[in-house]
Write a protein that holds these residues in place. Structure first.
Motif, PDB file in Angstrom:
ATOM      1  N   GLY A 144       0.813  -1.204   0.000  1.00  0.00           N
ATOM      2  CA  GLY A 144       0.000   0.000   0.000  1.00  0.00           C
ATOM      3  C   GLY A 144       0.852   1.262   0.000  1.00  0.00           C
ATOM      4  N   VAL A 145       0.211   2.395  -0.328  1.00  0.00           N
ATOM      5  CA  VAL A 145       0.876   3.690  -0.315  1.00  0.00           C
ATOM      6  C   VAL A 145      -0.141   4.733   0.138  1.00  0.00           C
ATOM      7  CG1 VAL A 145       0.382   4.022  -2.783  1.00  0.00           C
ATOM      8  CG2 VAL A 145       2.155   5.394  -1.686  1.00  0.00           C
ATOM      9  N   ALA A 146       0.321   5.730   0.892  1.00  0.00           N
ATOM     10  CA  ALA A 146      -0.576   6.757   1.408  1.00  0.00           C
ATOM     11  C   ALA A 146      -0.072   8.143   1.048  1.00  0.00           C
ATOM     12  CB  ALA A 146      -0.709   6.632   2.929  1.00  0.00           C
ATOM     13  N   LEU A 147      -0.988   8.991   0.571  1.00  0.00           N
ATOM     14  CA  LEU A 147      -0.719  10.412   0.378  1.00  0.00           C
ATOM     15  C   LEU A 147      -1.377  11.169   1.521  1.00  0.00           C
ATOM     16  CD1 LEU A 147      -1.351  10.841  -3.470  1.00  0.00           C
ATOM     17  CD2 LEU A 147       0.743  10.162  -2.280  1.00  0.00           C
ATOM     18  N   LEU A 148      -0.603  11.940   2.252  1.00  0.00           N
ATOM     19  CA  LEU A 148      -1.120  12.685   3.404  1.00  0.00           C
ATOM     20  C   LEU A 148      -0.267  13.917   3.632  1.00  0.00           C
ATOM     21  CD1 LEU A 148       0.026  11.083   6.777  1.00  0.00           C
ATOM     22  CD2 LEU A 148       0.953  10.373   4.573  1.00  0.00           C
TER      23      LEU A 148
ATOM     24  N   LEU B 116       1.231  17.554  -0.315  1.00  0.00           N
ATOM     25  CA  LEU B 116       1.095  16.132  -0.022  1.00  0.00           C
ATOM     26  C   LEU B 116       2.440  15.462   0.186  1.00  0.00           C
ATOM     27  CD1 LEU B 116      -1.651  15.001  -2.576  1.00  0.00           C
ATOM     28  CD2 LEU B 116      -1.887  15.210  -0.091  1.00  0.00           C
ATOM     29  N   ASP B 117       2.527  14.690   1.249  1.00  0.00           N
ATOM     30  CA  ASP B 117       3.685  13.851   1.527  1.00  0.00           C
ATOM     31  C   ASP B 117       3.327  12.400   1.179  1.00  0.00           C
ATOM     32  OD1 ASP B 117       4.992  16.197   2.828  1.00  0.00           O
ATOM     33  OD2 ASP B 117       3.363  15.906   4.253  1.00  0.00           O
ATOM     34  N   ILE B 118       4.312  11.505   1.195  1.00  0.00           N
ATOM     35  CA  ILE B 118       4.092  10.131   0.724  1.00  0.00           C
ATOM     36  C   ILE B 118       4.626   9.138   1.750  1.00  0.00           C
ATOM     37  CG2 ILE B 118       4.437   8.477  -1.145  1.00  0.00           C
ATOM     38  CD1 ILE B 118       5.144  10.802  -2.982  1.00  0.00           C
ATOM     39  N   TYR B 119       3.808   8.135   2.038  1.00  0.00           N
ATOM     40  CA  TYR B 119       4.233   7.034   2.912  1.00  0.00           C
ATOM     41  C   TYR B 119       4.126   5.722   2.141  1.00  0.00           C
ATOM     42  CZ  TYR B 119       4.513   3.977   7.038  1.00  0.00           C
ATOM     43  OH  TYR B 119       4.883   3.013   7.955  1.00  0.00           O
ATOM     44  N   PHE B 120       5.254   5.007   2.018  1.00  0.00           N
ATOM     45  CA  PHE B 120       5.292   3.713   1.339  1.00  0.00           C
ATOM     46  C   PHE B 120       5.374   2.598   2.377  1.00  0.00           C
ATOM     47  CE2 PHE B 120       7.210   6.572  -1.829  1.00  0.00           C
ATOM     48  CZ  PHE B 120       6.448   6.262  -2.946  1.00  0.00           C
TER      49      PHE B 120
END
Length: 559
Positions: free
Chosen positions: A62-66, A74-78
């Motif tokens: 999964g990946v999250a933009l927050l 927007l930052d990114i969490y992998f």
């Protein structure tokens, strides 16, 4: 002026006029997606066994933009995961958080943020569960899930044990929503199979461990299901497990993957869809009394169009045909085709995959992350599905299907159909990958929607939208005044002339991923927004008239 120069100038002018005319109609060929991962400074690599002998190694990613630091970018969490061989090594895999530097590059802040070691990571979703104005991050895992609470200073703490949302099963999709309209965010978690790394199923042995005669990993069929969980927010930093009382615990143990909350009948109470792998899907109608009724069969979304169970993975929701009802798209396994369900009325959907033109093109692919988004700002949402097979062993067989696969991009034809335009939209989309999670949002704040994809076995893809902002647009950031500060579940209606669109602020979705909480509306050539109408969970409504285009607007309730 010499005649040849005059003719050359006339030809140039005519070419420019034709190009501008083409762009003015929002031509899909004017939009390309460029892979800018390397130049952006993102050096994340997903870890997974190349052989995929066990199902736990095939479904992460999964990946999250927050916007974790509330700076408007927007930052990114992998999400990363180990393998069965490296499961005991705490340093074998590291999920990563990247801060947007506002110049097209990202800085790795994982260590200082303290979110790099969730364990055997699967997916992620976001929501401000404690109402302090900072987004918190929930990470599903094969093991103990994490609830990373933001302290507002760039640092997170895992409070899952204290909050009561650990859920130590094989968790996959997650999403926050205020299902009981009490003002704070609750949490749903889907779980997949019961799996034990200390008692691994024997690879390729048994009927459930072969694909077209080729020995492959076992499952999900043949493995016990794990059940699902709904956690109700108590308003004091803790949650109560109300899965059984609410009627969403999945007592028969189906194989849950993609999850989405959406108000399918427009009654102001969010409903819940769960994409189940190799089992009928769930559609839970909110009964407005804290309980749900499972209506997937009655609604026509439990099975495929031929009445068969499908291997459902990712899910996307939008009003693709402008009838003011939310429709549903589900990605599936190879030779099953992805399914588009058109919402006809309250909890009655028609399977529209073939009439829409999206069925046949998806047949060779195994679909995962998906999303409706307006790629060219023409006011009609388009559609992307990312793909990759489960079994690397297919490359050694005579199946005609490859393990790595390209993506599928569809342009909305505005008549209920889609045209597949992948090959016309940049070489990056045609690159064969083993893709899983996909998230959508305007990373560079230039007025068009970009895409981030997490791939197994290597680098992700940051796909920059080039050309999508030639049409006008509006980005709406909805805020709440109670504990649901980011207004998750709010519905926004935007009217510009004869163009009427709806969208909802949503946690989770796609495949184990999180897209931008801000809502993006393409406006084609409309130079003014006549009306914005926002409906918050709980009943508050606000209307704003006469809004300029090509800007972001933040809307809060009047009271």
């Amino acid at each position: 002026m010499p005649m040849h120069r005059l003719l050359t100038n006339l030809h140039t002018i005519l070419s420019i006029l034709l190009l501008n005319l083409f762009i003015g109609f929002g031509g899909a060929q004017s939009v390309t997606f460029v892979d800018v991962t390397r130049e952006s400074g993102i050096d994340f690599l997903h870890h997974s066994s190349p052989h995929k002998k066990y199902i736990v190694e095939s479904v992460p990613g999964g990946v999250a933009l927050l916007d974790f630091d509330n700076d408007g970018w927007l930052d990114i969490y992998f999400v990363d995961s180990p393998t069965t061989e490296t499961a005991d090594d705490a340093g074998a895999a590291a999920s990563r958080l990247y801060r947007n530097q506002r110049d097209g590059t990202f800085e790795d802040v994982t260590h200082s943020a303290r979110v790099g070691s969730p364990g055997w990571g699967m997916g992620a979703c976001v929501g401000d569960y404690d109402g302090d104005g900072w987004l918190d991050l929930y990470v599903t895992t094969f093991g103990s899930n994490r609830l990373y609470r933001s302290h507002g200073d760039g640092v997170f703490s895992d409070v899952a044990p204290v909050a009561g949302v650990v859920d130590d099963r094989f968790s996959t999709g997650c999403a926050f929503a205020d299902y009981d309209n009490d003002g704070d965010l609750d949490l749903f978690v889907a779980n997949y199979v019961t799996f034990d790394v200390n008692a691994l199923p024997e690879f390729g042995q048994g009927l459930q461990c072969k694909y077209r005669g080729i020995p492959v990993q076992c499952g999900p069929s043949g493995l016990p299901g794990a059940g699902d969980a709904l956690f109700r927010n108590e308003g004091d930093g803790t949650f109560s497990d109300v899965s059984q009382a609410a009627g969403v615990s999945d007592p028969d143990g189906y194989y849950g993957l993609g999850v989405v909350w959406a108000d399918f009948n427009g009654d102001g109470h969010v409903d819940l869809f769960v994409a189940n792998d190799a089992r009928p899907n769930f559609l839970y109608q909110n009964k407005r009394d804290g309980t749900f009724e499972e209506v997937a069969f009655l609604s026509g979304v439990a099975l495929g169009g031929n009445g068969e169970e499908q291997a459902c993975m990712g899910v996307a929701v939008a009003d693709y045909d402008h009838d003011q009802r939310l429709d549903l798209y589900v990605t599936n396994f190879s030779n099953q085709y992805n399914t588009l369900y058109r919402n006809e009325s309250d909890f009655l959907s028609i399977e529209a995959s073939h009439p829409s033109g999206t069925a046949e093109s998806s047949l060779p692919f195994v679909g995962w992350g998906a999303g409706f988004f307006d790629l060219d700002n023409d006011g009609w949402v388009d559609l992307l599905a990312v793909n990759g097979h489960v079994y690397p062993q297919v490359d050694r067989g005579k199946t005609g299907i490859g393990y790595t696969q390209r993506k599928l991009l569809y342009r909305n034809q505005r008549d209920g159909t889609f045209a597949e335009i992948t090959s016309e939209s940049g070489s990056a989309l045609m690159e064969k990958r083993s893709s899983r999670g996909a998230a959508f949002g305007d990373l560079d704040n230039d007025g068009d929607v970009d895409i981030v994809v997490n791939d197994l076995d290597g680098a992700p893809m940051l796909l920059r939208n080039d050309g999508g902002n030639r049409n006008n647009w509006l980005r709406v950031e909805v805020r709440g005044t109670r504990k649901n500060r980011f207004a998750i579940g709010a519905r926004v209606r935007v009217v510009a002339g004869d163009l009427v669109q709806i969208a909802e602020v949503r946690s989770g979705g796609s495949y184990l991923s999180q897209s931008d909480l801000r809502l993006h509306f393409g406006l084609e050539k409309h130079s003014r927004v006549d009306l914005i109408e926002v409906s918050w969970p709980g009943g508050d409504v606000r209307k704003i008239e006469g809004v300029s285009v090509n800007q972001q607007i933040t809307i809060e309730p009047d009271n």
